[in-house]
Write an enzyme that holds these catalytic residues in place. Sequence first.
Site, mmCIF file in Angstrom:
data_model
loop_
_atom_site.group_PDB
_atom_site.id
_atom_site.type_symbol
_atom_site.label_atom_id
_atom_site.label_comp_id
_atom_site.label_asym_id
_atom_site.label_seq_id
_atom_site.Cartn_x
_atom_site.Cartn_y
_atom_site.Cartn_z
ATOM 1 N N SER A 53 -6.775 -8.308 -6.462
ATOM 2 C CA SER A 53 -6.850 -8.288 -5.025
ATOM 3 C C SER A 53 -6.708 -6.907 -4.401
ATOM 4 C CB SER A 53 -5.767 -9.195 -4.440
ATOM 5 O OG SER A 53 -4.478 -8.650 -4.689
ATOM 6 N N LYS A 80 -1.754 -0.592 0.534
ATOM 7 C CA LYS A 80 -2.400 -1.904 0.557
ATOM 8 C C LYS A 80 -1.882 -2.641 1.792
ATOM 9 C CE LYS A 80 -3.077 -6.034 -2.342
ATOM 10 N NZ LYS A 80 -2.755 -6.682 -3.644
ATOM 11 N N SER A 110 -3.707 -8.074 -10.101
ATOM 12 C CA SER A 110 -4.286 -7.476 -8.887
ATOM 13 C C SER A 110 -4.178 -5.967 -8.774
ATOM 14 C CB SER A 110 -3.644 -8.103 -7.648
ATOM 15 O OG SER A 110 -4.201 -9.363 -7.392
#
Lengths: 484, 112
Positions: free
Chosen positions: A151, A76, A175
Site C-alpha cells: 500500500s 505516507k 506494504s
Amino acid sequence: MHSETVAELIAGLKERKYSATELAREMLGRIQRAQPELNAFITIEAESALAAAAEADRRLAAGGAPPLTGVPIAHKDIFCAAGSRTTCGSKMLANFVSPYDATVVARLRAAGAVVLGKTNMDEFAMGSSNETSHFGAVRNPWDPSRVPGGSSGGSAAAVAARLVPAATATDTGGSIRQPAALCGVTGIKPTYGRVSRYGMIAFASSLDQAGVIARSAQDAALMLGAMAGFDERDSTSVDAPVPDYVGGLDRPLRGLRIGLLKEFFDKGLDPAIEACLRTALEALRAQGAELRDVSLPNLPLSVPTYYVVAPAECSSNLARFDGVRFGHRCEEPRDLKDLYERSRGEGFGAEVKRRIMTGTYVLSAGYYDAYYLKAQRVRQLIASDFARAFAQVDVLIGPTTPTVAFELGAKTADPITMYLNDIYTIGANLAGLPAVSIPCGFVQGLPVGLQIVGAHFAEERILNVAHRYQRETDWHARAPEAYR
Amino acid sequence: MYDFAPIFPKFQRHYHMSLRRSDIDNIARLARLALSEAEIPVYIDSLSRIIGLVSELDRAATGGVEPMSHPLAGQKQRQRADAVTESDQHELYQRNAPQVLAGLYLVPKVIE
C-alpha cells in the site's frame, strides 16, 4: 541534488554546497512536475516545507543542528501530522486535519527533516497495487502503465523517481517491501514494536509496523535510527535501546549463515526472478556467507491466516469511523442507524468494505472458533517455524514478490489474485520479524526485489547484509530514465 | 467474540464456500455498512472466494497449540498511573466533527 542520497545530502548541507531552502525548492519542483504522471502525492505542502527549510538553514548556520536537518522527506498519508490533512487514502478522511503529530512525525521533525508532503497509498493501507486510493492510482516510474505496488505505493514511487530521498511507510502484510521491490528501492519493515504506532492510523494492530523507504540500506539506517525507540503512547512499543544502525553497516559477512527458504523457492516463483536471486546469493557467498536450505512447513498457510487475522482487526479498528466525531457524514440521515450505515457505506471504498465484512464474518458467532481462533493457532505455528529457523541461521533470504510490477487493472477483478502478491512478505508480519527488500536486478526492464528477514530486533544485521550487498552492486543506484 | 447468535445459518464448510444474499445482508448490517444493490452480487462472489481461501486453514493440525494474539512472546500490557496527563482540547478535536453545538457532537434524535 535530487540524485543524492540522504547521507550525501547531510554532507552537502553541512558543507554549504546548497541550502536547505534551495534543496526543498528543487525537490518541490520535481514533485509538481511528476504529479500528473505518477500521482505519488495526496498533498504537497510547499508552504510549510519552505518555512521548515528556512528554519533548517538557520539551525545549520548556528551549528549543532540535529542529524537530518534540512533533509527533505515525505510521509505516507497514514501518519497524522498536526495541522496537516491526513486522509489515509480514503474519502472517509478526505477533509480530516489532524490535531496532533504521530510519534514518527514528531521524531523526524525533531531530527531536522523537512516534510514536503503526504504520499498516496491504498485506502487505509488495504491493497497491493495502490489502485484502491480514493485519490487515484499511483503509477510506477519505471513504466507508468504499471502499478508501483502497495500500500505504500506513493512513498516507493516518490523515492524511485528522485522526488524525495526517503519517505516513511507502513507494512501490515508487505506494504513497505512489496512496493519497494516493484519500484527498485530499499524498504525496511522493522520488528513489531520497534517503531511507535502512535498517530499511525490503525489497520490491523497486531501486524502494523512503521518503517521507511529509501534508496539504500545506509539511508534506511539513518532514517530508522531517528524513528525507532520506546514510546509510552503506544502500548505495544518495546522498551529496548536503539542500536547504532549506521555503525553496524560495514560488518564483514564472513561466517554469516543465510537460510534459503525451501517454501520461498518452491513452485510459483518466476524463473527469471529466481535467476536474479541466485546471482545475488552468490555475491553474498563470495563475501564469506554460508548458504543453507531451511524449511518452514506452515508458511504456505500464511496467506489464509493473514486474511482472517488482518480483516478481523480491521473490522474492529474501523468501527471508529461512524460519521459522528470526525470523517465523512452522509446527507440528511433519517436516524442514528442510517447515519452510521450510509456514512460508512459512502465513505469507505470497495476493498475496505470487503475487508470489514470479511472480518465481521470471521468474528461472528458460530464462526469465531472455526476461523479467528484457528487462524491465531496457525499464526503460532508459523511463528514457531521462524523461531526454529533462526536457531540455525542468522537471516533468511528469498524473493519479495512473485512477479515484477504488473499492469494497472490486471489484478483488480479477483481479490484473491491481488492478495497472493503478498505471499512472500506476510510471514514476517505474522511473526513480528524485521525484513528488508533491496533491488537485485531487472526482468524485462523492471526491478526485482530480494528480501532479507531477520530475527526479532535484528534490524542492524539485515541492514548490514543489505549494505554489504549494495557496496558490491549498483542495482539500488539505478534510476528510471524519465526521472534521472 | 460477538454475541449475535444465531444470525448466520450454520452451513457445512467446504473449500468452495458460497455465501447467499442473506449472509451478505447480515454481515453488512453487523458491520453498519449500507450497500447498494449493485454491490451485493460483487460481495457475494468475492467474500465466498475469500472464505474459501481461509478455509484452507482446516488443513493445519493445531491440537494443543495456543492461539497467538501478540507477535512478541512474553510482552505484557503496560499500565500507567491513573493520573491526568492530558489537557482538555475538545475544541481542537471537534474541528473535525461534522456537526457540533455547544461543545456537543450532534446526531439525529434517538429518543422521541
